[in-house]
Design a protein around this motif. Structure first.
Motif, mmCIF file in Angstrom:
data_model
loop_
_atom_site.group_PDB
_atom_site.id
_atom_site.type_symbol
_atom_site.label_atom_id
_atom_site.label_comp_id
_atom_site.label_asym_id
_atom_site.label_seq_id
_atom_site.Cartn_x
_atom_site.Cartn_y
_atom_site.Cartn_z
ATOM 1 N N TRP A 48 0.835 -1.207 0.000
ATOM 2 C CA TRP A 48 0.000 0.000 0.000
ATOM 3 C C TRP A 48 0.872 1.260 0.000
ATOM 4 C CZ3 TRP A 48 -3.437 -2.508 4.280
ATOM 5 C CH2 TRP A 48 -4.435 -3.280 3.661
ATOM 6 N N TYR A 71 2.381 6.284 6.837
ATOM 7 C CA TYR A 71 1.045 6.515 6.284
ATOM 8 C C TYR A 71 0.630 7.985 6.350
ATOM 9 C CZ TYR A 71 -0.275 1.629 5.477
ATOM 10 O OH TYR A 71 -0.363 0.356 4.979
ATOM 11 N N ASP A 118 0.366 10.607 3.038
ATOM 12 C CA ASP A 118 -0.875 11.294 2.669
ATOM 13 C C ASP A 118 -0.722 12.808 2.758
ATOM 14 O OD1 ASP A 118 -2.908 9.355 1.960
ATOM 15 O OD2 ASP A 118 -2.710 8.571 3.989
ATOM 16 N N ASN A 147 -9.216 9.917 -2.621
ATOM 17 C CA ASN A 147 -8.500 8.800 -2.012
ATOM 18 C C ASN A 147 -7.782 9.238 -0.736
ATOM 19 O OD1 ASN A 147 -7.354 5.938 -2.344
ATOM 20 N ND2 ASN A 147 -5.501 7.166 -2.149
ATOM 21 N N THR A 148 -7.152 10.427 -0.791
ATOM 22 C CA THR A 148 -6.467 10.951 0.390
ATOM 23 C C THR A 148 -7.463 11.269 1.509
ATOM 24 O OG1 THR A 148 -4.765 11.894 -1.039
ATOM 25 C CG2 THR A 148 -4.890 12.742 1.197
ATOM 26 N N ASN A 196 -8.527 8.135 3.151
ATOM 27 C CA ASN A 196 -7.517 7.645 4.090
ATOM 28 C C ASN A 196 -7.607 8.369 5.433
ATOM 29 O OD1 ASN A 196 -6.536 5.884 2.182
ATOM 30 N ND2 ASN A 196 -4.901 7.255 1.492
ATOM 31 N N ARG A 214 -10.624 7.113 7.275
ATOM 32 C CA ARG A 214 -10.351 5.777 7.804
ATOM 33 C C ARG A 214 -9.503 5.862 9.074
ATOM 34 N NH1 ARG A 214 -9.289 0.450 6.083
ATOM 35 N NH2 ARG A 214 -8.537 -0.691 7.933
ATOM 36 N N TRP A 257 -13.147 5.044 -1.597
ATOM 37 C CA TRP A 257 -11.963 4.522 -2.279
ATOM 38 C C TRP A 257 -12.302 4.059 -3.702
ATOM 39 C CZ3 TRP A 257 -10.649 1.770 2.846
ATOM 40 C CH2 TRP A 257 -9.709 2.526 3.562
#
Length: 766
Positions: free
Chosen positions: A109, A175, A179, A211-212, A215, A218, A237
């Protein structure tokens, strides 16, 4: 490119993708999600299929389409790692107890990010080869602001206790950092692309941005313990992947740009981001735990970039003001140029009549081109500077002086009627007629000045300038120096002249010139050995126009050089065609004064001869005595080069100019062409006969041939044969004709296969 136009399997893949996306949305509904919780394999298969299909479609686009292939290959690689991590997670990691962290899926990922960065940068470089400092600063502001806000979300709650140690700490920190960087790259790239809003860029940045955001959601859900597999976060996503695929398959042709909207975005967004960053820093004072250090640094960077951007903008505005002044100033003389002159004239003319008259003068230097050609452009430029200075001194406070272009100046005279305008113009003319001392050379300059008065001759600058221009040409033609506009038929003639001149410029571009050819017969054999090329203008509305209408205009406007070269090109092309068809004809072309002052003229002639594979002996060039008198020294050099190539030279219209024997002795010419004024009446007028006979003897004694033009009777032809004239042309032989009709005329006069070459006075051709 449109997916529906691709191969069938591409279209099928898009249909499958749409169905999978619909299923993903349906799976987020609570009732359907309850069923999916009992059938986790279906949810897992759906998620794997979405990620794998997205990577496959982007890869297919990169393989099938060359444009931006490198960028989409990078994006396909990043999505492939992302999909592989998801598949490995579902197939292997979640089945382990306990679930390992970090796992192989985490590494895959994280591998998505560098490929995504590289893909965005690659697309940006393909669209912007050069990026201005302002765009770089906009990119810095946008990237720092986006990263600052992203860091608040992604670094919230990330502490040494939560991330563990060793590899766990490294992956846990990677991570949010990835981002944060991605958020900065996305918004910064949009700024660097000059806030472009084409479909590819919009869809790609929106998809990667979603997508960012997903994230971040999440991470917050996981931290709060409310994350639900298959929920709306997973849908986000999938939507992000769909937008990235859609961006990849957009047509490479850019959408029509909406420049005003993009300019507004470019002005507003950097300011909004700077204010947002400032608010973020101010919020540190009332936040319980304060901002993360990285967020504060990024926000401060955005604000610093905005301050520098403001300073750059101020400098740009100053440069624009300087450019505006320069765009309205003549570089050579420092005077206002034509654009500024028109602005000042409009400002000087009242909108509703004028109780106080305003005069406008157009000044055109006489024969300035000859000075330029004879002494060089450097001295010509210095002369223009001296003329401008002298005119400015003579105008004083009576008006405003401007250089309109070339050797043309304009003057606006306030509170000046026709009489006062003419008086000022005469003073300007007197000032110009005093000699100018340049490099120990005393140059005498003359000029023609036309004056028009508002409101007598016009109420706007268009009419006034046209009237002044017409008056100037009237002064030039009558050699009176200064003329005041009359507004009568002279203005109509002036407008017609200007219209004809502009149409001639267009006609040269469209190659509307055509040639007619008049035969030249060798008197000793009766053979037509050559033709003279005579130019005509095939006007699209006015029909065939003869040269006496447009050649003087072309000479004054500096178009004769270009026109002559076009005529030479057409004549040699026709000569080549005739020779290929068995007609061995010599073609004669007239040269202009511009050609004889052009040192590159022999090179043009040589190139044209080589291009059409015509031998130099098949080309004759004719010049007039008036041309020779302008600058005989320079003309002699050009003529000598032409003659050395094997081209024959003739003095045209001999007897109508100065007819100096000194020039005939010194110039490298081969033929004399006696003007028709003497030839036409040589059989009836004893004086004409004496001139023709003595000129033939003079030419032969100088080793030249004699060509008589204007032969209009058999009697004149007989007298010329009696005096041993070499070549003749005239209406008695043939009028000028187009090339196709002349070829027919020549073949009709060729002897038959059994006929003698010449019988009596029969005309034949070689």
């Amino acid at each position: 490119m449109v997916p529906a136009r691709g191969r069938w399997w591409i279209r099928a893949a898009f249909v499958v993708g749409v169905l999978l996306l619909i299923a993903q949305f349906a799976g987020a509904v609570p009732t359907v999600r309850a069923w999916a919780d009992g059938h986790s394999w279906a949810r897992d298969a759906l998620q794997d299929a979405v990620y794998l299909l997205a990577a496959a479609l982007v890869l297919a686009r990169a393989v099938m389409v060359r444009q931006d292939r490198g960028a989409w290959l990078l994006m396909a690689a990043g999505l492939a790692f992302y999909a592989a991590g998801t598949v490995w997670w579902i197939a292997v990691v979640v089945k382990q107890d306990p679930i390992p962290y970090p796992s192989v899926s985490d590494l895959m990922w994280l591998a998505y990010y560098p490929f995504a960065y590289a893909a965005v940068v690659r697309l940006l470089r393909a669209r912007r080869s050069r990026i201005s400092l302002s765009s770089w600063l906009d990119g810095l502001i946008a990237a720092a602001c986006a990263a600052a806000f992203a860091s608040v979300v992604f670094l919230n709650g990330v502490t040494g206790d939560s991330i563990g140690s060793g590899m766990t700490m490294l992956v846990s920190a990677a991570y949010p950092v990835a981002d944060i960087v991605l958020a900065g790259v996305l918004l910064g790239s949009w700024a660097l692309s000059n806030w472009r809003l084409d479909r590819v860029w919009t869809l790609l940045l929106t998809g990667m941005g979603i997508n960012t955001v997903a994230n971040g959601i999440r991470m917050l859900e996981t931290t709060s313990g409310v994350y639900i597999p298959g929920g709306w976060t997973d849908v986000l996503w999938s939507v992000a992947l769909a937008l990235i695929v859609a961006a990849a398959w957009q047509s490479p042709r850019p959408s029509p740009e909406r420049r005003p909207a993009r300019a507004l975005v470019g002005m507003v967004l950097p300011a909004v981001m700077a204010y947002a960053s400032m608010l973020l820093l101010l919020s540190e004072s009332w936040r319980q735990h304060g901002l993360p250090l990285a967020s504060s640094v990024l926000a401060a960077t955005a604000i610093t970039g905005a301050i520098i951007r403001m300073l750059v903008t101020v400098r740009v505005v100053e440069n624009l003001a300087d450019a505006r002044r320069q765009a309205r100033t003549d570089d050579l003389t420092g005077l206002p140029n034509r654009r500024r002159f028109l602005e000042l004239l409009d400002r000087a003319l009242p909108e509703h009549g004028a109780p106080v008259p305003t005069a406008v003068a157009i000044i055109d230097l006489d024969r300035f081109k000859d000075i330029n050609d004879s002494f060089g452009h450097h001295l010509g430029d210095r002369l223009l500077q001296m003329v401008a200075a002298r005119l400015a001194e003579a105008v004083g406070t009576d008006g405003i002086l401007a250089r309109l272009g070339g050797d043309e100046f304009g003057v606006i005279m306030h509170d000046a009627d026709s009489a006062r305008g003419q008086k000022i113009a005469l003073g300007l003319l007197a000032a110009l007629r005093r000699p100018f001392e340049l490099d120990q050379i005393a140059l005498h300059v003359d000029a023609s000045i036309g004056v028009a008065v508002h409101p007598d001759h016009g109420t706007n600058h268009y009419v006034l300038l046209r009237q002044a221009d017409s008056a100037m040409y009237l002064a030039k033609n009558d050699h009176r120096g200064v003329a005041v506009a009359t507004g009568d038929a002279a203005d109509v003639a002036g407008r017609q002249r200007l219209t004809t001149l502009e149409e001639l410029r267009t006609g040269l571009d469209r190659r509307e010139l055509t040639l007619h050819y008049q035969p030249q017969m060798h008197l000793g054999t009766g053979v037509v050995t050559g033709v003279e090329a005579l130019v005509r203008w095939d006007h699209p509305r006015r029909g065939l126009i003869f040269p006496d209408v447009f050649l003087p205009l072309a000479e004054h406007a500096g178009l004769m050089g270009r026109l002559t070269l076009q005529v030479l090109d057409m004549a040699l092309e026709q000569c080549r065609d005739w020779r290929a068809d068995g007609l061995e004809l010599v073609v004669a072309v007239n040269l202009s004064a511009s050609n004889l002052q052009d040192a590159t003229m022999p090179g043009h002639v040589a190139d044209a001869l080589a291009r059409y594979d015509v031998p130099p002996a098949a080309l004759h060039l004719e010049i007039t005595e008036e041309i020779l008198m302008r600058d005989a020294a320079r003309a002699t050099v050009v003529l000598a080069e032409l003659r050395a190539m094997g081209v024959r030279l003739a003095v045209d219209d001999y007897g109508t100019g100065y007819s100096s024997l000194a020039y005939l002795h010194a110039l490298p010419v081969d033929d004399l062409k006696l003007d028709r004024a003497f030839v036409t009446h040589c059989d009836t007028d004893p004086r004409s006969a004496a001139i023709v006979k003595s000129t033939v003897e003079l030419a032969h004694n100088l080793g030249m041939r004699m060509i008589a033009e204007g032969v209009e009777s058999e009697a004149a032809l007989s007298r010329l044969r009696e005096w041993d004239c070499d070549l003749v042309q005239g209406y008695h032989l043939s009028r000028p004709q187009p090339a196709d009709r002349l070829a027919t005329w020549l073949r009709e006069r060729q002897p038959g296969p059994r006929d003698p070459r010449r019988t009596g006075d029969e005309v034949t051709v070689l």
